[in-house]
Design a protein around this motif. Structure first.
Motif, PDB file in Angstrom:
ATOM      1  N   UNK A  87      81.734  14.828  97.527  1.00 61.45           N
ATOM      2  CA  UNK A  87      80.957  13.666  97.965  1.00 61.45           C
ATOM      3  C   UNK A  87      79.469  14.009  98.060  1.00 61.45           C
ATOM      4  N   UNK A  88      79.195  15.195  98.584  1.00 62.11           N
ATOM      5  CA  UNK A  88      77.810  15.656  98.716  1.00 62.11           C
ATOM      6  C   UNK A  88      77.141  15.728  97.345  1.00 62.11           C
ATOM      7  N   UNK A  89      77.863  16.267  96.364  1.00 60.19           N
ATOM      8  CA  UNK A  89      77.316  16.379  95.012  1.00 60.19           C
ATOM      9  C   UNK A  89      77.073  15.001  94.386  1.00 60.19           C
ATOM     10  N   UNK A  90      77.984  14.074  94.659  1.00 62.91           N
ATOM     11  CA  UNK A  90      77.818  12.720  94.132  1.00 62.91           C
ATOM     12  C   UNK A  90      76.599  12.037  94.750  1.00 62.91           C
ATOM     13  N   UNK A  91      76.371  12.260  96.027  1.00 64.64           N
ATOM     14  CA  UNK A  91      75.170  11.715  96.665  1.00 64.64           C
ATOM     15  C   UNK A  91      73.929  12.343  96.055  1.00 64.64           C
ATOM     16  N   UNK A  92      74.009  13.646  95.808  1.00 67.76           N
ATOM     17  CA  UNK A  92      72.843  14.386  95.330  1.00 67.76           C
ATOM     18  C   UNK A  92      72.461  14.016  93.901  1.00 67.76           C
ATOM     19  N   UNK A  93      73.390  13.573  93.086  1.00 65.66           N
ATOM     20  CA  UNK A  93      73.034  13.272  91.695  1.00 65.66           C
ATOM     21  C   UNK A  93      72.211  11.985  91.569  1.00 65.66           C
ATOM     22  N   UNK A  94      72.193  11.181  92.638  1.00 61.84           N
ATOM     23  CA  UNK A  94      71.306  10.021  92.781  1.00 61.84           C
ATOM     24  C   UNK A  94      71.536   8.900  91.767  1.00 61.84           C
ATOM     25  N   UNK A  95      72.640   8.931  91.034  1.00 60.47           N
ATOM     26  CA  UNK A  95      72.899   7.836  90.094  1.00 60.47           C
ATOM     27  C   UNK A  95      73.083   6.513  90.829  1.00 60.47           C
ATOM     28  N   UNK A 119      66.864  14.543 103.343  1.00 58.70           N
ATOM     29  CA  UNK A 119      67.138  15.423 102.207  1.00 58.70           C
ATOM     30  C   UNK A 119      67.332  14.644 100.916  1.00 58.70           C
ATOM     31  N   UNK A 120      68.076  13.537 100.998  1.00 55.20           N
ATOM     32  CA  UNK A 120      68.280  12.692  99.819  1.00 55.20           C
ATOM     33  C   UNK A 120      66.973  12.036  99.389  1.00 55.20           C
ATOM     34  N   UNK A 121      66.160  11.652 100.375  1.00 54.41           N
ATOM     35  CA  UNK A 121      64.868  11.050 100.062  1.00 54.41           C
ATOM     36  C   UNK A 121      63.944  12.006  99.345  1.00 54.41           C
ATOM     37  N   UNK A 122      63.883  13.240  99.811  1.00 52.31           N
ATOM     38  CA  UNK A 122      63.028  14.247  99.165  1.00 52.31           C
ATOM     39  C   UNK A 122      63.549  14.579  97.765  1.00 52.31           C
ATOM     40  N   UNK A 123      64.850  14.654  97.624  1.00 52.12           N
ATOM     41  CA  UNK A 123      65.447  14.879  96.296  1.00 52.12           C
ATOM     42  C   UNK A 123      65.057  13.743  95.348  1.00 52.12           C
ATOM     43  N   UNK A 124      65.073  12.521  95.862  1.00 57.86           N
ATOM     44  CA  UNK A 124      64.720  11.361  95.047  1.00 57.86           C
ATOM     45  C   UNK A 124      63.256  11.422  94.611  1.00 57.86           C
TER      46      UNK A 124
END
Length: 254
Positions: A87-95, A119-124
């Motif tokens: 689930x974490x990886x799916x969130x991280x891929x940002x699709x 963390x997701x925001x910075x990744x984006x």
């Protein structure tokens, strides 16, 4: 030296300011490594591209207005039984951002909801998306003052043009009818144009109590949950588990 200055001025005229400033070092490196003309040009243009990307990241990071800087690599999945590696990886891929999915992070205080959202925001941002972070309290104040302050107008303009909007501490306080209406209109503006991450210690079934108006509650929920992934954090507070104490052996003398 004159030729170098003239070349730097030419780079600035061509709006290659970063390269102009670094040009002496780039030339020195090329001479030391005896680079070919083609390799030197690649070095020059690669440097300009890198600096532009770094400056854009810095600009968008400032625009996002995160309360602190935390990247996903710092998020300890071993502390979270509610979120699997998959689930974490799916969130991280940002699709999900391109698919205009919303993410609801629900659970008690201190379980890592805000950390994960940042963390997701910075990744984006690192992937080129525009991101805005705002707490629910700040959002309501900004919406209520949009018509009278330039600062609120600018902040909401940035928020409405973001690819990802993070609203932290959703429903932490009851709203009056005007506030609920303003919040609904914002969600309606973002619907079909932006993805939203919401963090809250209350589930959607409890939002009606705080919004007050059943019709507004239904309309907001309809737009938020239409395309949404709900992640329920059920773990103990991370902060409480890792809190420090002044009462350690040797700290206090009898």
């Amino acid at each position: 030296m004159t030729d170098l200055k003239g070349l730097q001025d030419l780079f600035r005229t061509l709006r290659l300011a970063e390269t102009a400033a670094q040009l002496p070092e780039l030339i020195k490196k090329a001479e030391t490594k005896e680079l070919s003309y083609q390799k030197f040009l690649l070095e020059v243009m690669g440097y300009e591209q890198k600096r532009r990307e770094e400056k854009m990241f810095e600009k968008r990071l400032k625009w996002a207005d995160f309360p602190y800087f935390k990247v996903l690599d710092e998020f300890n999945l071993n502390e979270q039984n509610s979120l699997s590696q998959r689930q974490f990886n799916q969130l991280r891929d940002l699709t999900w951002i391109d698919q205009l999915y919303n993410i609801l992070l629900l659970g008690p205080t201190g379980t890592g909801k805000t950390f994960l959202s940042i963390g997701l925001g910075i990744e984006a941002i690192q992937r080129g998306y525009k991101v805005t972070f705002i707490t629910m309290g700040e959002l309501i104040h900004t919406l209520k003052t949009e018509e009278i302050t330039r600062k609120s107008q600018l902040r909401l303009k940035r928020l409405r043009t973001s690819n990802l909007v993070i609203i932290d501490d959703l429903m932490f306080m009851a709203m009056d009818q005007r506030e609920a209406n303003l919040f609904f209109h914002l969600i309606n503006d973002l619907y079909n144009s932006s993805s939203i991450i919401l963090t809250s210690n209350k589930g959607p079934s409890e939002w009606g109590e705080l919004l007050g108006d059943p019709a507004i509650t239904t309309a907001i929920l309809d737009r938020i949950i239409h395309r949404a992934e709900i992640i329920q954090f059920t773990d103990d507070s991370y902060r409480m588990k890792h809190r420090t104490s002044i009462f350690k052996e040797g700290n206090v003398q009898n």
